[in-house]
Scaffold this active site. Structure first.
Site, mmCIF file in Angstrom:
data_model
loop_
_atom_site.group_PDB
_atom_site.id
_atom_site.type_symbol
_atom_site.label_atom_id
_atom_site.label_comp_id
_atom_site.label_asym_id
_atom_site.label_seq_id
_atom_site.Cartn_x
_atom_site.Cartn_y
_atom_site.Cartn_z
ATOM 1 N N ASP A 293 46.484 14.052 -48.625
ATOM 2 C CA ASP A 293 45.956 14.937 -47.580
ATOM 3 C C ASP A 293 46.896 16.115 -47.412
ATOM 4 O O ASP A 293 48.086 16.046 -47.755
ATOM 5 C CB ASP A 293 45.812 14.188 -46.259
ATOM 6 C CG ASP A 293 44.880 14.911 -45.286
ATOM 7 O OD1 ASP A 293 44.180 15.862 -45.728
ATOM 8 O OD2 ASP A 293 44.846 14.541 -44.095
ATOM 9 N N GLY A 294 46.353 17.209 -46.900
ATOM 10 C CA GLY A 294 47.137 18.394 -46.613
ATOM 11 C C GLY A 294 46.821 18.900 -45.218
ATOM 12 O O GLY A 294 45.749 18.622 -44.667
ATOM 13 N N ASP A 353 40.199 13.749 -48.871
ATOM 14 C CA ASP A 353 39.133 14.175 -47.955
ATOM 15 C C ASP A 353 38.830 15.658 -48.124
ATOM 16 O O ASP A 353 38.158 16.262 -47.295
ATOM 17 C CB ASP A 353 39.486 13.839 -46.500
ATOM 18 C CG ASP A 353 40.760 14.518 -46.022
ATOM 19 O OD1 ASP A 353 41.262 15.416 -46.727
ATOM 20 O OD2 ASP A 353 41.256 14.164 -44.937
ATOM 21 N N HIS A 407 39.386 11.290 -40.907
ATOM 22 C CA HIS A 407 39.378 10.830 -39.510
ATOM 23 C C HIS A 407 38.192 9.909 -39.209
ATOM 24 O O HIS A 407 37.576 9.983 -38.146
ATOM 25 C CB HIS A 407 39.352 12.030 -38.555
ATOM 26 C CG HIS A 407 40.384 13.063 -38.880
ATOM 27 N ND1 HIS A 407 41.738 12.850 -38.729
ATOM 28 C CD2 HIS A 407 40.266 14.323 -39.402
ATOM 29 C CE1 HIS A 407 42.407 13.935 -39.101
ATOM 30 N NE2 HIS A 407 41.534 14.839 -39.519
ATOM 31 N N ASP A 417 47.243 11.575 -43.503
ATOM 32 C CA ASP A 417 47.052 12.644 -42.520
ATOM 33 C C ASP A 417 48.285 12.743 -41.615
ATOM 34 O O ASP A 417 48.778 13.849 -41.331
ATOM 35 C CB ASP A 417 45.805 12.365 -41.684
ATOM 36 C CG ASP A 417 45.615 13.387 -40.581
ATOM 37 O OD1 ASP A 417 45.283 14.546 -40.891
ATOM 38 O OD2 ASP A 417 45.829 13.033 -39.403
#
Length: 430
Positions: A293-294, A353, A407, A417
């Site tokens: 994730d970023g 994601d 999420h 995240d």
């Protein structure tokens, strides 16, 4: 080290952890001028003996694309200079898996002689069967062509005049991988002076591309020119973009190549052992699950990335960030850094994601490559250098790309995240 602008990362094999695997992915990372140290070739060496003023060294050579090379003429001189610098020896016997070379340091300016006592294999080559030249007639005027082996393969083209650099790159890239060369080939573009004393040379190196200088290429051109009477006398000067080499022909049929080599710098690099090999199949293919994730504050602004690597019961977290970046760059960087922590033989189930990352690498990139890195609006693709690095890493590995909704309660997606946001906060503070 460098010789004629041909630059090398030279590693003492005895100083590296026994668990370290020198695979193609490792070599490409070290060679990469944006994400590694940067070089044309990586050279591994090991001193096997030291007698009086002579040091004995075993070596292996790897092109910047990760493929192994049989020999590199410029790197041989660098090994000689390195042994002189570190061991005080003016003579060196360097061995590869197939050949042996005698190296002699001539003076303190880096002038080094390499004695090639293996006779070259040379044959005249008919270019009429290579169809690409039907379309390239106006770009190059070829007088003769030869297939030459001086321990590694070469296609030597003697020309009436030297083509433009872009033409050399275009033709060299096609010939290097032409199907009649099963192990690919180096391609030499050579123009002989009117008095036969100088050869102007450009070399498209196998697995590297156009380089400023090539020692084995210079040797291949010199021995072909001498055998077929293209030059006269027992000495020829080879001029390349990075400097000059001299080739002397000895009465016993051997030949000596003389040129400079230079020590540039030494240092330490943190070589990370790839993620645990405990969960592997019978072919030693690690099976790894990765979540990435970023995050970015401001977009552009300070950003962070995070990744979790899962191998059986082992879990590894990695994260990092930048002070001025974008969310898309952090999403890409997370995947790149995660893959860099795996072996090139890994089988990977990767979850992100980011539709941008997943669709980019599985769908859009094919057209970007076809259209010279232009998107459907004919604009330059953003983050090109990161996409190139991701493509490079994913080409070796067997990766299944998965999109996961962010999420939405996925344990590991929430974990990465959190890692990305913490890294983003850290860089916001700086």
């Amino acid at each position: 080290m460098q010789s004629l602008g041909n630059d090398f990362v030279i590693i003492d094999r005895t100083q590296v952890d026994d668990q370290m695997i020198f695979d193609a992915g490792f070599v490409r990372k070290i060679s990469n001028r944006n994400f590694g140290i940067g070089c044309d070739l990586v050279v591994l060496y090991k001193i096997t003996d030291l007698k009086s003023d002579t040091v004995f060294v075993e070596t292996s050579f790897f092109n910047s694309d990760g493929s192994e090379a049989e020999i590199c003429g410029n790197a041989i001189r660098c090994i000689g200079v390195l042994m002189n610098r570190t061991k005080g020896c003016s003579n060196c016997i360097m061995r590869t898996t197939k050949q042996e070379y005698k190296i002699k340091i001539e003076d303190n300016n880096g002038n080094t002689s390499v004695y090639w006592d293996k006779k070259a294999d040379i044959e005249k080559f008919d270019l009429s069967n290579i169809h690409l030249f039907q379309d390239e007639k106006e770009k190059v005027e070829i007088i003769n062509a030869y297939k030459v082996s001086v321990g590694n393969p070469h296609l030597v083209l003697f020309l009436k005049s030297m083509p433009e650099i872009e033409v050399i790159k275009e033709i060299g890239a096609k010939l290097e991988k032409y199907h009649i060369f099963p192990n690919k080939t180096n391609v030499e573009f050579a123009v002989v002076s009117s008095d036969g004393s100088i050869i102007e040379l450009r070399v498209f190196e196998r697995g590297v591309g156009l380089t400023l200088g090539c020692g084995s290429g210079a040797m291949a051109v010199a021995v072909a020119a001498e055998k077929y009477g293209i030059i006269s006398g027992k000495k020829i000067n080879i001029h390349q973009l990075g400097g000059n080499l001299e080739v002397d022909f000895l009465n016993n049929g051997d030949y000596v190549q003389i040129g400079k080599a230079e020590y540039v710098f030494s240092g330490n690099i943190d070589i990370k052992i790839p993620f645990s090999l405990s969960n592997t199949d019978e072919k030693n293919h690690p099976k790894i699950t990765i979540y990435t994730d970023g995050a970015c504050s401001g977009n552009p602004g300070s950003g962070g990335w995070g990744a979790v690597l899962i191998n059986g019961n082992e879990i590894k977290e990695i994260s990092g960030g930048e002070s001025d970046t974008t969310n898309n760059r952090m999403e890409l960087t997370a995947v790149i850094r995660a893959l860099e922590n795996t072996l090139s033989t890994s089988e990977i189930e990767l979850y992100t994601d980011s539709q941008y990352v997943k669709d980019g690498i599985t769908k859009w990139i094919k057209n970007w490559l076809k259209n010279d890195w232009k998107n459907s609006q004919k604009q330059s693709v953003k983050n090109k250098e990161l996409w190139e690095r991701l493509l490079e890493l994913s080409s070796d590995r067997k990766i299944t790309w998965n999109w996961v909704r962010g999420h939405a309660g996925n344990k590991f997606n929430e974990q990465v995240d959190t890692l990305a946001r913490k890294a983003c906060s850290k860089f916001s503070e700086t």
